[in-house]
Scaffold this motif. Structure first.
Motif, mmCIF file in Angstrom:
data_model
loop_
_atom_site.group_PDB
_atom_site.id
_atom_site.type_symbol
_atom_site.label_atom_id
_atom_site.label_comp_id
_atom_site.label_asym_id
_atom_site.label_seq_id
_atom_site.Cartn_x
_atom_site.Cartn_y
_atom_site.Cartn_z
ATOM 1 N N ALA A 1 -1.359 -13.273 8.221
ATOM 2 C CA ALA A 1 -0.221 -12.996 8.149
ATOM 3 C C ALA A 1 -0.044 -12.179 7.937
ATOM 4 C CB ALA A 1 -0.624 -14.487 6.686
ATOM 5 N N TYR A 2 1.460 -11.967 7.939
ATOM 6 C CA TYR A 2 2.130 -10.566 7.642
ATOM 7 C C TYR A 2 2.202 -10.377 5.595
ATOM 8 C CZ TYR A 2 3.222 -10.634 12.232
ATOM 9 O OH TYR A 2 2.646 -10.959 13.826
ATOM 10 N N PRO A 3 2.328 -9.200 5.699
ATOM 11 C CA PRO A 3 2.276 -8.850 4.049
ATOM 12 C C PRO A 3 4.104 -9.179 3.666
ATOM 13 C CG PRO A 3 2.418 -6.738 5.850
ATOM 14 C CD PRO A 3 2.334 -8.187 6.313
ATOM 15 N N ASP A 4 3.694 -9.491 2.332
ATOM 16 C CA ASP A 4 4.899 -10.171 1.652
ATOM 17 C C ASP A 4 5.945 -8.575 1.212
ATOM 18 O OD1 ASP A 4 7.176 -12.380 0.212
ATOM 19 O OD2 ASP A 4 6.386 -10.179 -1.682
ATOM 20 N N TYR A 5 6.766 -8.647 1.671
ATOM 21 C CA TYR A 5 7.506 -7.318 1.741
ATOM 22 C C TYR A 5 7.912 -6.742 0.187
ATOM 23 C CZ TYR A 5 8.155 -7.081 6.930
ATOM 24 O OH TYR A 5 7.994 -7.370 8.237
ATOM 25 N N ASN A 6 8.445 -7.535 -0.086
ATOM 26 C CA ASN A 6 8.464 -7.686 -1.898
ATOM 27 C C ASN A 6 7.253 -6.800 -2.539
ATOM 28 O OD1 ASN A 6 11.361 -8.202 -1.288
ATOM 29 N ND2 ASN A 6 11.615 -10.128 -1.647
ATOM 30 N N ASP A 7 6.108 -7.537 -2.724
ATOM 31 C CA ASP A 7 5.280 -7.602 -3.308
ATOM 32 C C ASP A 7 4.823 -6.542 -2.706
ATOM 33 O OD1 ASP A 7 3.757 -7.974 -4.959
ATOM 34 O OD2 ASP A 7 1.754 -8.636 -3.731
ATOM 35 N N LEU A 8 5.296 -6.099 -1.438
ATOM 36 C CA LEU A 8 4.385 -4.526 -1.539
ATOM 37 C C LEU A 8 5.465 -3.814 -1.937
ATOM 38 C CD1 LEU A 8 2.657 -3.117 1.350
ATOM 39 C CD2 LEU A 8 4.865 -3.434 2.799
ATOM 40 N N GLY A 9 6.484 -3.583 -1.484
ATOM 41 C CA GLY A 9 7.519 -2.831 -2.702
ATOM 42 C C GLY A 9 7.152 -2.278 -3.874
ATOM 43 N N ASN A 10 6.144 -3.521 -4.973
ATOM 44 C CA ASN A 10 5.783 -3.430 -6.073
ATOM 45 C C ASN A 10 4.411 -2.685 -6.288
ATOM 46 O OD1 ASN A 10 7.492 -5.421 -6.837
ATOM 47 N ND2 ASN A 10 6.106 -7.000 -6.762
ATOM 48 N N LEU A 11 3.646 -3.079 -4.952
ATOM 49 C CA LEU A 11 2.807 -2.083 -4.556
ATOM 50 C C LEU A 11 3.274 -0.298 -4.480
ATOM 51 C CD1 LEU A 11 0.855 -3.681 -2.827
ATOM 52 C CD2 LEU A 11 0.233 -3.715 -5.398
ATOM 53 N N ILE A 12 3.981 -0.254 -3.556
ATOM 54 C CA ILE A 12 4.481 1.448 -3.291
ATOM 55 C C ILE A 12 5.066 1.753 -4.706
ATOM 56 C CG2 ILE A 12 6.494 2.289 -2.739
ATOM 57 C CD1 ILE A 12 6.178 0.244 -0.197
ATOM 58 N N GLU A 13 5.882 1.171 -5.070
ATOM 59 C CA GLU A 13 6.425 2.131 -6.907
ATOM 60 C C GLU A 13 5.261 1.357 -7.433
ATOM 61 O OE1 GLU A 13 9.041 2.572 -7.568
ATOM 62 O OE2 GLU A 13 9.538 2.070 -5.490
ATOM 63 N N ASP A 14 4.285 0.829 -7.847
ATOM 64 C CA ASP A 14 2.750 1.607 -8.913
ATOM 65 C C ASP A 14 2.208 2.629 -7.997
ATOM 66 O OD1 ASP A 14 3.068 -0.683 -10.435
ATOM 67 O OD2 ASP A 14 1.711 -1.642 -9.339
ATOM 68 N N ALA A 15 2.501 2.686 -7.181
ATOM 69 C CA ALA A 15 1.741 3.974 -6.467
ATOM 70 C C ALA A 15 2.467 5.531 -6.352
ATOM 71 C CB ALA A 15 1.822 4.069 -5.350
ATOM 72 N N LYS A 16 4.014 5.239 -6.763
ATOM 73 C CA LYS A 16 4.821 6.055 -7.160
ATOM 74 C C LYS A 16 4.695 6.618 -8.390
ATOM 75 C CE LYS A 16 9.221 5.925 -5.415
ATOM 76 N NZ LYS A 16 10.228 5.240 -4.433
#
Length: 98
Positions: free
Chosen positions: A63-78
């Protein structure tokens, strides 16, 4: 705020360049100061890393990644948090078993 790099390995033979461009646009539209880089890779791949941590593997999930959840991970990294979990995935809607 930490620098965030999202790396995507995608299979161009499978037509995943368009999915990479879609993901890149989504990230750019929703997250400032994030670098998104893509490169053609293994057959069937759509592997996503955030700051070198693998957060999604299409080779494993199909499957492809869920973009909203990917966004949550990006925010965590930021925010300096470690990215140590797998991203949720989009529903598989075009699967054909033969």
């Amino acid at each position: 705020m930490e620098d965030v790099v999202v790396e995507v390995e995608y299979c161009n033979k499978c037509g995943y360049l368009l999915k990479f461009e879609e993901l890149k646009k989504h990230v750019a539209d929703h997250h400032s100061i994030v670098t998104v880089v893509g490169r053609e890779g293994r057959r069937g791949s759509f592997e996503v890393k955030i700051n070198e941590s693998l957060v999604h593997s299409k080779l494993q999930t199909l499957a492809y990644p869920d973009y909203n959840d990917l966004g949550n991970l990006i925010e965590d990294a930021k925010n300096g948090k470690s990215v140590n979990r797998q991203c949720k995935q989009q529903p598989i809607t075009s699967c054909a078993i033969s």
